[in-house]
Design an enzyme around this catalytic site. Structure first.
Site, PDB file in Angstrom:
ATOM      1  N   ASP A   8     146.832  32.421  70.449  1.00  0.00           N
ATOM      2  CA  ASP A   8     147.896  31.912  71.358  1.00  0.00           C
ATOM      3  C   ASP A   8     147.439  30.741  72.219  1.00  0.00           C
ATOM      4  OD1 ASP A   8     147.786  34.732  70.461  1.00  0.00           O
ATOM      5  OD2 ASP A   8     148.928  35.390  72.348  1.00  0.00           O
ATOM      6  N   HIS A  68     156.273  37.491  74.379  1.00  0.00           N
ATOM      7  CA  HIS A  68     156.606  36.433  75.256  1.00  0.00           C
ATOM      8  C   HIS A  68     157.751  35.398  74.629  1.00  0.00           C
ATOM      9  CE1 HIS A  68     154.332  37.201  78.769  1.00  0.00           C
ATOM     10  NE2 HIS A  68     153.182  37.253  78.091  1.00  0.00           N
TER      11      HIS A  68
HETATM   12 FE   FE2 Z   1     149.398  35.496  74.155  1.00  0.00          FE
HETATM   13 FE   FE2 Z   2     151.267  38.422  73.951  1.00  0.00          FE
END
Ligand code: FE2
Ligand code: FE2
Length: 274
Positions: A8, A68
């Site tokens: 991420d 997200h």
């Molecule tokens: Fe994340």
């Molecule tokens: Fe996440």
């Protein structure tokens, strides 16, 4: 085949580090395919079209997402135009975008990339086990695709490990994302699938999951939100998983976590360094 996944990307510091690192890593390790999770790339929440394009231009073959995925409302629209942006597969039918895609790697291999969301301690979507199973029944390793990669975006390590064993031998690599801290359990499972419970984030680790520490501490102490969460902007550590995949079988030969820059102790895939 040399495969690299990066976890991420959080905020500006994560973006800057990843955009600088990908061309350097492609060269240093002679990479065939690079996947990056971009779910926190826009100020920690989602990804804009411009940022998605920035990651692709830097040399990412595919960008995956997570819980997200749609924090930036524009994503609902532009994701239809970008086949290299993959959102979780197990969203309800009719959700914009794709949960899986087939892409050609630099060495000519066809790579199936799947992104799925876990259900433990998260918003419950359709069963990720069955969703991925269906996908792999339709596009089997060495039949429909030369390489199968799964980014399993989940909170619970138990769910990640269970999925990994469920898929062992049917995927080249399954890597966990979402918890933003790299685990040290990367390995090749008995059936030949490379696995790591969490790749870690690409962001500033002097933070709480990539966010400035002040507001998270305030919320734990007082239970009252005072400010928005803002990404921490110190130097990021680029974190991910490097996998050597057997061209004949599509299964993994070696796997090693990668950490570069920032405050974490650096590690690199020694099997690619001469
Ligand atoms: Fe994340
Ligand atoms: Fe996440």
């Amino acid at each position: 085949m040399r495969f690299l996944f990066l976890g991420d990307v959080v905020g500006r510091s994560g973006r800057k580090a990843v955009v600088e690192a990908i061309p350097h890593l492609r060269l240093r390790y002679d990479l065939d395919f690079v996947v990056v999770n971009g779910e926190n790339a826009a100020g920690g929440f989602g990804i804009t079209e411009a940022i998605h394009e920035e990651l692709i231009d830097a040399g990412a073959d595919v960008v995956t997402l997570g819980n997200h995925a749609f924090d930036q409302k524009e994503t609902l629209v532009y994701i239809e135009r970008h086949e290299r942006l993959i959102r979780p597969l197990n969203y309800p039918k009719g959700t914009p975008g794709r949960g899986a895609g087939l892409f050609r790697a630099r060495n000519g291999a066809e790579v199936l990339v799947i992104n799925a969301l876990g259900r433990v301690f998260m918003t419950e979507l359709d069963c990720p086990f069955r969703a991925i199973d269906n996908e792999l029944t339709a596009c089997r390793l060495k039949v429909g695709a030369d390489v199968v990669f799964v980014d399993f975006h989940a909170e619970a390590t138990s769910e990640k490990q269970a999925l990994a064993h469920f898929l062992d031998g049917r995927a080249s690599c399954i890597v966990g994302t979402h918890t933003h801290s790299p685990t040290s359990d990367e390995r090749v499972l008995p059936g030949g699938t490379a696995y790591m419970s969490d790749a870690g984030m690409c962001g500033d680790y002097n933070s709480v999951l990539g966010m400035d520490i002040e507001e998270p501490i305030n919320r734990f102490l007082t239970r009252i939100p005072r400010n928005r969460f803002e990404p921490a902007n110190g130097t990021a550590t680029v974190c991910g998983l490097a996998v050597e995949i057997d061209d004949k079988t599509g299964l993994a030969l070696r796997a090693k976590g990668l950490r570069l820059g920032g405050v974490l102790e650096p590690t690199e895939p020694h099997f690619w360094v001469s």
